[in-house]
Design a protein around this motif. Sequence first.
Motif, PDB file in Angstrom:
ATOM      1  N   CYS A  96      -4.447   1.646   3.302  1.00  0.00           N
ATOM      2  CA  CYS A  96      -5.207   2.896   3.235  1.00  0.00           C
ATOM      3  C   CYS A  96      -6.610   2.654   2.682  1.00  0.00           C
ATOM      4  O   CYS A  96      -7.542   3.371   2.994  1.00  0.00           O
ATOM      5  CB  CYS A  96      -4.471   3.935   2.382  1.00  0.00           C
ATOM      6  SG  CYS A  96      -4.490   3.612   0.607  1.00  0.00           S
TER       7      CYS A  96
ATOM      8  N   CYS B  56       0.857  -1.192   0.000  1.00  0.00           N
ATOM      9  CA  CYS B  56       0.000   0.000   0.000  1.00  0.00           C
ATOM     10  C   CYS B  56       0.895   1.245   0.000  1.00  0.00           C
ATOM     11  O   CYS B  56       1.937   1.269   0.640  1.00  0.00           O
ATOM     12  CB  CYS B  56      -0.874  -0.030   1.258  1.00  0.00           C
ATOM     13  SG  CYS B  56      -1.707   1.510   1.616  1.00  0.00           S
TER      14      CYS B  56
ATOM     15  N   CYS C 229      -4.177  -0.746  -3.208  1.00  0.00           N
ATOM     16  CA  CYS C 229      -5.525  -0.797  -2.624  1.00  0.00           C
ATOM     17  C   CYS C 229      -6.600  -0.660  -3.698  1.00  0.00           C
ATOM     18  O   CYS C 229      -7.669  -1.245  -3.588  1.00  0.00           O
ATOM     19  CB  CYS C 229      -5.684   0.274  -1.549  1.00  0.00           C
ATOM     20  SG  CYS C 229      -4.667  -0.063  -0.100  1.00  0.00           S
TER      21      CYS C 229
HETATM   22 ZN   LIG Z   1      -3.319   1.745   0.042  1.00  0.00          ZN
END
Ligand SMILES: [Zn+2]
Length: 484
Positions: free
Chosen positions: A72, A34, A83
């Motif tokens: 996130c 991430c 993500c």
């Molecule tokens: Zn992320």
Amino acid sequence: MPALTPHLEAQMVARLTAKDFPAWADTAAKVGHCAHPVRLHGTSTTIDAATGEVLSTYSSADEPLGVLHVRCGNRRESACPSCSRVYAADTFHLIRAGVIGGKGVPEDVADNPLVFATLTAPTFGLVHGRRNGRKCRAFTPKGIPGICEHGRPTVCHAVHDDQDRLLGQPLCPDCYDYTGHVIWQWWAPELWRRFTITTRRHLAKALGVPQSRLPNVVTLQYAKVAEYQHRGLIHFHALIRLDGPKTDTGFAPAPGGATAALLTRVVEDAAAAVRFDAPRLDEDDRVRRLRFGTQLDARPIATRRRTDDPDRELVPEQVAGYLAKYATKSASDTLDADNPHWQRLRHAIDDATERTDADLHRRRIPRLEHPYGLLGKWRHMLGFRGHFSTKSRRYSVTLGQLRRARARFQRRLAHAHRDGTPLDVGDLNDLLRDDADETTLVVGQWVYAGSGWDTDGDAELAKAAAARAREYAAWRAEKKHHNR
Ligand SMILES: [Zn+2]
Ligand SMILES: [Zn+2]
Ligand SMILES: [Zn+2]
């Protein structure tokens, strides 16, 4: 990836050669690389709900870097490639489940008529476009060659490639109806709402039942995403499914006569019939009658069992992939989002906001009571205030269910690692069953410690690793494909 500055490069080298690099790499891998993980300090305790026995405890201090990193979870590809891929994959699965079943959705859903529809925006002026490699001709409705009152040509003979910065730019910005554009975008969610109502009304008529009795015969389910075009207007792409009457378990078979061909016709007619008279910005403004664009497309989707119209069929995977891809894009991710046309659109929003403010003041009404009171807040979305992907409640599983299933899976994986036991993945559907039968409680105390990696160099390393992981996955999929 942006060009590496010496500063960024120094940060990356420092990380790669640091003593704690293995701990960092381990942490980055755990959050799937991430780009901006959230950092948390705290502890959690897992307790047997029945006996109160403490089953396990966990503390962020035990993590290699002494702090817990959490994804996130950003939907947007430009914000976090990793993500956004998880989000796209989840969206893909939930859309796919609504097409052919799976993930706890019965396979019978594949028997029900399903249509893929694209609802476009109307034209607000000639823009440069791409028509499958043919000459631009700029969406010209009547195609009269000539010169506009501002001395600009009203036709374009160029063939634009898909990287061309002219795509979506008006032939004449002074002829382009920017206010009309902004007002349409602002009311696009209302047009969609009216479309679903109109579709039900047309459906009742086509099936010969009174509208009030329609839910006893068929129900309409959909999943939709909004996609920005170069000209800064959104399109809706939607999967629309016709189910039988509402039941406790959902997914009743559609009655005889309710075919994909009928649904296609109903959707087309309904989209063409939708109208909405937009309220005026202020007393000097006029009422605009809004509708969808004439470029309407609706076609049945083929599955194993659907063979309605082979010429117009789409494959479920194609459609699910298509929708999932658009769900991770937003206004700022589109090619060259700072182009002159989009800048003028933002100016048009500023102008409309100014007029609204003056109108509020004059009429002494609170901001929320003015139909355009909140327009300025959606300037970054070019005035689109709707959700990027939405679905009706009974379309398929929810993103929440998929997320919780993944959390449960990761918990089992962590337990298996800790105890040194092999992981019994079992049936994924089992994992997807919602929390109702969970017998443990997780009690935790967490403090937000910040977000993002320590340096921009770390973030670049994480993104590079995420890109490598993606290439590797693509290579493996390709190999598997060849070996078949
Ligand atoms: Zn992320
Ligand atoms: Zn052109
Ligand atoms: Zn002009």
